[in-house]
Design a protein around this motif. Structure first.
Motif, PDB file in Angstrom:
ATOM      1  N   GLY A   1    -128.740  10.274 -45.855  1.00 54.43           N
ATOM      2  CA  GLY A   1    -129.231  10.038 -44.496  1.00 54.43           C
ATOM      3  C   GLY A   1    -128.358  10.691 -43.458  1.00 54.43           C
ATOM      4  O   GLY A   1    -127.118  10.686 -43.575  1.00 54.43           O
ATOM      5  N   ASP A   2    -128.983  11.288 -42.450  1.00 55.50           N
ATOM      6  CA  ASP A   2    -128.256  11.938 -41.345  1.00 55.50           C
ATOM      7  C   ASP A   2    -127.243  12.970 -41.844  1.00 55.50           C
ATOM      8  O   ASP A   2    -126.137  13.094 -41.305  1.00 55.50           O
ATOM      9  N   GLY A   3    -127.626  13.701 -42.892  1.00 52.35           N
ATOM     10  CA  GLY A   3    -126.760  14.750 -43.396  1.00 52.35           C
ATOM     11  C   GLY A   3    -125.621  14.281 -44.263  1.00 52.35           C
ATOM     12  O   GLY A   3    -124.792  15.082 -44.698  1.00 52.35           O
ATOM     13  N   VAL A   4    -125.550  12.961 -44.531  1.00 55.88           N
ATOM     14  CA  VAL A   4    -124.482  12.413 -45.369  1.00 55.88           C
ATOM     15  C   VAL A   4    -125.046  12.103 -46.764  1.00 55.88           C
ATOM     16  O   VAL A   4    -126.048  11.401 -46.888  1.00 55.88           O
TER      17      VAL A   4
ATOM     18  N   ASP B   1    -123.669  20.094 -40.516  1.00 54.61           N
ATOM     19  CA  ASP B   1    -123.803  18.645 -40.352  1.00 54.61           C
ATOM     20  C   ASP B   1    -123.922  17.902 -41.677  1.00 54.61           C
ATOM     21  O   ASP B   1    -124.224  16.712 -41.710  1.00 54.61           O
ATOM     22  N   ILE B   2    -123.684  18.586 -42.798  1.00 51.17           N
ATOM     23  CA  ILE B   2    -123.803  17.943 -44.110  1.00 51.17           C
ATOM     24  C   ILE B   2    -122.431  17.502 -44.604  1.00 51.17           C
ATOM     25  O   ILE B   2    -121.463  18.267 -44.580  1.00 51.17           O
TER      26      ILE B   2
ATOM     27  N   LYS C   1    -134.274  16.578 -45.845  1.00 51.18           N
ATOM     28  CA  LYS C   1    -134.719  15.210 -45.579  1.00 51.18           C
ATOM     29  C   LYS C   1    -134.050  14.681 -44.317  1.00 51.18           C
ATOM     30  O   LYS C   1    -132.857  14.877 -44.106  1.00 51.18           O
ATOM     31  N   LYS C   2    -134.818  14.023 -43.491  1.00 49.54           N
ATOM     32  CA  LYS C   2    -134.282  13.507 -42.227  1.00 49.54           C
ATOM     33  C   LYS C   2    -134.068  11.996 -42.245  1.00 49.54           C
ATOM     34  O   LYS C   2    -133.215  11.464 -41.550  1.00 49.54           O
ATOM     35  N   GLY C   3    -134.866  11.271 -43.051  1.00 45.11           N
ATOM     36  CA  GLY C   3    -134.747   9.813 -43.084  1.00 45.11           C
ATOM     37  C   GLY C   3    -133.654   9.342 -44.024  1.00 45.11           C
ATOM     38  O   GLY C   3    -133.003  10.136 -44.719  1.00 45.11           O
ATOM     39  N   ASN C   4    -133.438   8.033 -44.063  1.00 46.33           N
ATOM     40  CA  ASN C   4    -132.448   7.439 -44.954  1.00 46.33           C
ATOM     41  C   ASN C   4    -133.126   7.047 -46.263  1.00 46.33           C
ATOM     42  O   ASN C   4    -134.178   6.411 -46.262  1.00 46.33           O
TER      43      ASN C   4
END
Length: 629
Positions: A204-207, A384-385, A180-183
């Motif tokens: 979101g953003d790998g977080v 990046d996670i 998933k790329k979005g928040n």
């Protein structure tokens, strides 16, 4: 480098997965299944794990252990109700812990879980081509400190280096949000075989940031099964004046039938439960049968209170995350029991959203655990996670008056560390007992005691003068470490933990050695069985060759038949020496027979060819011959 795996150690079924090509993949077991029943059977010195153990449960109910996750890390007084439901013996162990009695031997729940883990890892090692030694193991988010420690110990007994213990809903969110790329704000609703968790995360953003978690470790699919068991047993007792739950074999069959009926009702409006020869009339010894139709409506009636219990943790998690249901982007369903139509309906009523079923409810947790294993091992595809988890329950100490002094509130981000200063209540007090608690109730007696720590050697001082520094340190596994020292004198004192339900280091080391010895013995037994089966297969092949080669000499047939008879006798005897001798003899005779048969066939073919050629020549002569004029 050997990869670490992710393991969902489930109440009913377990799954193992690994990162392959940047994606988590489930590893099938030796039987070709993607899930392995969390069932262990003990037959003499032999242990059966998985589907083979489940299949023989009705004939071996007192030595076939299942649902052990409900007992791991728990105290006896917490599991009496669950213990009364199962056909095997669950009893109180040292220090109020839980032990399972099998064939006269007391086993810790960690030992039984270790057998399941060992099976998963052995099968995975065979499939991957290298020995698996490291793993991330999942636990329900609402597992307390003792249960997490016990799960980690089960991994150690199985010979694993447990890199991390991760919450199941968080793992499922990792599997869902990997690409998933979005928040998004998601709620993971995890209703498995023995436990229930609800977790709210922001992705979101790998977080992957956990905002809150709630749950019930005494609610799961087996509770739904038990309602069917009780309904069947009570109805049967009314008619026949006999309680099937007192018959161990009958109880095991009821449990299996109840689970099947529950599964059937996920796709049908009614199902028939048929159990012929369920027991015998105690007076006439005539067989008695059970046959009942269970409708989905009746099932929902039987489980109405359980269905109500799923609501409160959802509402609690939303409140703790400080959001409302309308702020959710998705509701992810995890765990086999989320297939129950009534459960789906309730989730939709509470959240106002159609549950997202894009992830496999049986596999998502293991897939997410594999992702976490990849992150820990530095997988470039996962660099990046970032995973941010929380502690599920408040941690504190008992203070004067039997109250709780909170140290780390629930839903605090982990790892976490907190230090508080305490003092004495009496003059010249030489020591203090620090009672470590976990739970949300204001009174110490109403919460779970994790351990009692004694700090001794405090110098004589008036009450209130000593400064006792207590530090709570929760690691990334959600496991608590507690230290204490007296500051005024500058002297540190040791702390010892007493009366915890988890195993001490010596017990774990002993069980690791036992498990290794059992694994070696199991390997020898397996090799022996394989040799016996191979000889029996060769015997069948030999007899088939005798039938197929009717033209072989009688002497060759007799010799091969004699070797086959010797093999049959050796298989029945299970004598290693006889099996080895019979195998060698049968191999020699079969080889000789096949060589002779092939030579005979070659001669037959050559003779046939000569006859055919002669016939062709005769035809030519006949065709060209003409009578003389």
């Amino acid at each position: 480098m050997a990869k670490a795996v992710g393991i969902d150690l489930g109440t009913t079924n377990s799954v193992i997965a690994v990162m392959e090509g940047g994606r988590p993949e489930v590893i099938v077991n030796a039987e070709g299944g993607r899930t392995t029943p969390s069932v262990v059977a003990y037959k003499g010195d032999e242990r059966l794990v998985g589907q083979i153990a489940r299949r023989q449960a009705a004939l071996n109910p007192t030595a076939t252990v299942f649902d052990v996750k409900r007992f791991i890390g728990r105290r006896w007084d917490e599991v009496k109700e669950e213990a009364a439901r199962v056909p095997f013996v669950v009893k109180e162990g040292p220090g109020g812990s839980v032990r399972i009695e099998v064939n006269g031997k007391d086993l810790a729940p960690e030992q039984v879980s270790a057998e399941v883990l060992r099976k998963l890892v052995a099968d995975a090692s065979a499939k991957l081509g290298y020995k698996v030694t490291e793993a991330v193991i999942t636990v329900p988010a609402y597992f307390d400190n003792s249960q997490r420690e016990a799960t980690k110990q089960a991994g150690e007994i199985a010979g694993l280096n447990v890199l991390r213990v991760i919450n199941e809903p968080t793992a499922a969110a990792l599997a869902y949000g990997l690409e998933k790329k979005g928040n998004e704000t998601v709620l993971v609703f995890d209703l498995g075989g023995g436990t229930f968790d609800v977790t709210v995360l922001e992705i979101g953003d790998g977080v992957f940031e956990v905002k809150s978690t709630a749950g019930d470790t005494h609610l799961g699919g087996s509770d739904f099964d038990h309602r069917i068991v009780d309904w069947l047993a009570e109805d049967f007792e009314k008619e026949h004046k006999f309680d099937l739950r007192k018959d161990k074999q009958a109880l095991q069959r009821l449990i299996e039938a109840a689970e099947k009926a529950k599964i059937d009702l996920s796709n049908a409006s009614e199902t028939t439960i048929s159990l012929p020869f369920i027991t015998f009339d105690p007076e006439t010894r005539t067989p008695m049968h059970l046959e009942k139709v269970l409708t989905r409506a009746k099932f929902e009636e039987l489980t109405a209170d359980l269905l109500r219990r799923v609501r409160q943790p959802v509402e609690q998690a939303l409140a703790d995350a400080k959001i409302s249901a309308k702020d959710l982007n998705e509701v992810i369903m995890v765990g086999g029991s989320t297939r129950i139509p009534a459960v789906k309906r309730i989730v939709q009523e509470i959240t106002g959203k159609t549950p997202n079923e894009s992830v496999n409810p049986d596999e998502a947790v293991a897939l997410g655990a594999a992702v976490q294993a990849g992150i820990i091992q530095g997988d470039a595809n996962l660099s990046d996670i970032v995973l941010v988890d929380v502690t599920p329950l408040t941690l504190g100490v008992e203070v004067k008056g039997g109250m709780v002094g909170p140290m780390i509130p629930r839903n605090t981000t982990i790892p976490a560390k907190k230090t508080e200063i305490f003092t004495t209540a009496e003059n010249n007090q030489p020591g203090v007992e620090i009672v470590v608690l976990q739970g949300e109730r204001p009174m110490a007696a109403d919460n779970k005691t994790l351990g009692r720590f004694k700090l001794e050697g405090i110098p004589p001082m008036p009450a209130g003068r000593p400064q006792i520094e207590v530090t709570f340190d929760i690691d990334a596994n959600g496991i608590l470490h507690v230290t204490a020292k007296e500051k005024t004198s500058g002297k540190e004192s040791s702390i010892r933990i007493e009366n915890t339900t988890t195993l001490d280091k010596n017990d774990v080391e002993k069980m690791v050695k036992e498990a290794e010895q059992n694994a070696a013995a199991d390997k020898i037994r397996k090799e022996k069985v394989e040799k016996r089966n191979a000889l029996d297969s060769m015997r069948v092949q030999a007899l088939a060759q005798i039938d197929e080669n009717a033209g072989a000499s009688q002497d060759a047939k007799d010799k091969l038949k004699a070797a086959a008879d010797q093999a049959e006798e050796a298989v029945r005897s299970e004598d290693d020496g006889k099996i080895a001798d019979a195998t060698k003899k049968l191999e020699e005779e079969l080889r000789s027979f096949m060589t002779a048969a092939q030579a005979g066939q070659g001669q037959a073919d050559a003779g046939a060819q000569t006859s055919a050629s002669k016939a062709e020549d005769d035809d030519v002569i006949d065709a060209d011959f003409k009578p003389a004029d």
